[in-house]
Design a protein around this motif. Structure first.
Motif, short mmCIF file in Angstrom:
data_model
loop_
_atom_site.label_atom_id
_atom_site.label_comp_id
_atom_site.label_asym_id
_atom_site.label_seq_id
_atom_site.Cartn_x
_atom_site.Cartn_y
_atom_site.Cartn_z
N LYS A 239 0.83 -1.20 0.00
CA LYS A 239 0.00 0.00 0.00
C LYS A 239 0.87 1.25 0.00
CE LYS A 239 -3.80 2.12 2.61
NZ LYS A 239 -4.68 1.97 3.79
N ARG A 240 0.54 2.21 -0.87
CA ARG A 240 1.34 3.40 -1.03
C ARG A 240 0.44 4.64 -1.13
NH1 ARG A 240 5.04 0.48 -0.03
NH2 ARG A 240 6.96 0.11 -1.22
N VAL A 241 0.99 5.76 -0.71
CA VAL A 241 0.40 7.06 -1.04
C VAL A 241 1.05 7.50 -2.34
CG1 VAL A 241 0.16 9.48 -0.39
CG2 VAL A 241 -0.10 7.70 1.34
N SER A 254 -3.20 13.36 -4.62
CA SER A 254 -2.54 12.48 -3.66
C SER A 254 -3.57 11.52 -3.12
CB SER A 254 -1.91 13.30 -2.53
OG SER A 254 -1.35 12.45 -1.55
N GLN A 256 -4.39 7.09 -1.64
CA GLN A 256 -3.95 5.76 -1.27
C GLN A 256 -4.21 4.79 -2.41
OE1 GLN A 256 -2.50 4.72 1.49
NE2 GLN A 256 -2.87 6.29 3.06
N ALA A 258 -4.09 0.76 -2.88
CA ALA A 258 -3.96 -0.48 -2.13
C ALA A 258 -2.99 -1.45 -2.80
CB ALA A 258 -5.33 -1.13 -1.98
N TRP A 279 -10.03 4.93 -5.55
CA TRP A 279 -9.08 6.00 -5.23
C TRP A 279 -9.52 6.64 -3.93
CZ3 TRP A 279 -4.40 7.64 -6.35
CH2 TRP A 279 -4.02 8.94 -6.12
N SER A 280 -8.61 6.68 -2.94
CA SER A 280 -8.90 7.28 -1.64
C SER A 280 -8.04 8.51 -1.48
CB SER A 280 -8.62 6.28 -0.51
OG SER A 280 -9.40 5.11 -0.68
N VAL A 282 -5.95 11.60 -0.28
CA VAL A 282 -5.31 12.01 0.96
C VAL A 282 -5.33 13.52 1.04
CG1 VAL A 282 -3.16 12.06 2.25
CG2 VAL A 282 -3.88 9.96 1.12
#
Length: 286
Positions: A239-241, A254, A256, A258, A279-280, A282
């Motif tokens: 998991k990455r930003v 920007s 998250q 998964a 798409w989450s 940030v």
């Protein structure tokens, strides 16, 4: 389905053709070296998108009539091409395209030498690629490539007359950028990405996005439309930003991503996020 409805009913309409074309050398692909041909093509796509942040369309050697008019043509480790394919590519260069070709390209459809390199002023002799470790000196640096496994028993090296690893030659209104080695098979994705970035600069190719991140497990693939850009993001890592800037609008996104998943973003030319999938966000900045 909600994403598709919003995208299809809004701005994802006529496709804008990318400025880069990747010509897939199918003659080598249909030879006993087919696995290396596929590897070279796959590596070309990874280096272009992950490292150079470019976007391209692909044209098969046997569908060369679909080449259109790209600013930059990538010909990854071809070994050989039909005369028709080479004739079309050469003509596109003479009309103003930039061609980046890596490794020998003088073979015909059966990989027999045609000496076509001499006809365009690139004088080299083809010799077996005998050394596993090869250092390539070119205008962007001095990079080490490793040709492991069976590559030193099947690949060829183009030995330029002056012993250089790289040459640049004007042809008509365009330019040929030439590497004596088939770089896509040399196991150095970052170095290859720098070569592609250099070729994009020489061809005056613009990018759809910029990012300061350099994560080989994250792929950002843009598709441009007249009033929006569709971004497909895929993860082959944890998991990455993910942070990137859409060039057309200047808007930074920007969010998250998964592990092992993909996300879709449709961004208007005004920077508005029209639709998204998995798409989450940030944070988003102007």
């Amino acid at each position: 389905m909600a994403f598709i409805r919003r995208a299809a009913s809004s701005l994802a309409t006529a496709l804008i053709q990318p400025q880069i074309a990747i010509v897939l050398p199918q003659s080598m692909q249909m030879s006993v070296l087919n696995s290396y041909a596929l590897e070279a093509q796959q590596t070309a796509v990874r280096a272009l998108y992950q490292e150079a942040h470019g976007q391209a369309y692909a044209v098969g050697e046997y569908q060369i009539d679909k080449l259109a008019d790209p600013k930059l043509i990538l010909l990854p480790s071809p070994m050989g091409l039909t005369e028709q394919a080479w004739s079309v590519i050469e003509q596109k260069v003479r009309e103003g395209s930039t061609l980046l070709v890596t490794g020998p390209f003088d073979g015909d459809a059966h990989l027999h030498s045609t000496h076509r390199q001499d006809e365009v002023g690139l004088h080299y002799t083809t010799e077996p690629l005998a050394l596993r470790e090869q250092r390539v000196r070119w205008p962007g640096g001095d990079d080490l490539y490793t040709f492991g496994g069976q590559l030193t028993t099947v690949l060829m090296d183009a030995r330029l007359e002056d012993g250089k690893d790289w040459d640049e030659m004007p042809l008509g209104k365009g330019t040929i950028l030439f590497s004596s080695l088939p770089l896509e098979l040399g196991g150095n994705l970052q170095a290859l990405g720098r070569v592609y970035s250099y070729a994009m600069q020489k061809a005056k190719v613009s990018t759809a996005f910029t990012t300061a991140q350099n994560d080989p497990g994250i792929l950002i693939c843009p598709t441009s439309y007249p009033d929006a850009t569709l971004y497909v993001l895929t993860s082959e890592t944890q998991k990455r930003v993910v942070v990137f800037r859409d060039v057309r609008s200047g808007k930074e996104f920007s969010g998250q991503l998964a592990a092992g998943r993909a996300a879709l973003l449709l961004v208007g030319t005004d920077g508005k996020l029209i639709a998204s999938y998995h798409w989450s966000p940030v944070a988003e900045y102007q």
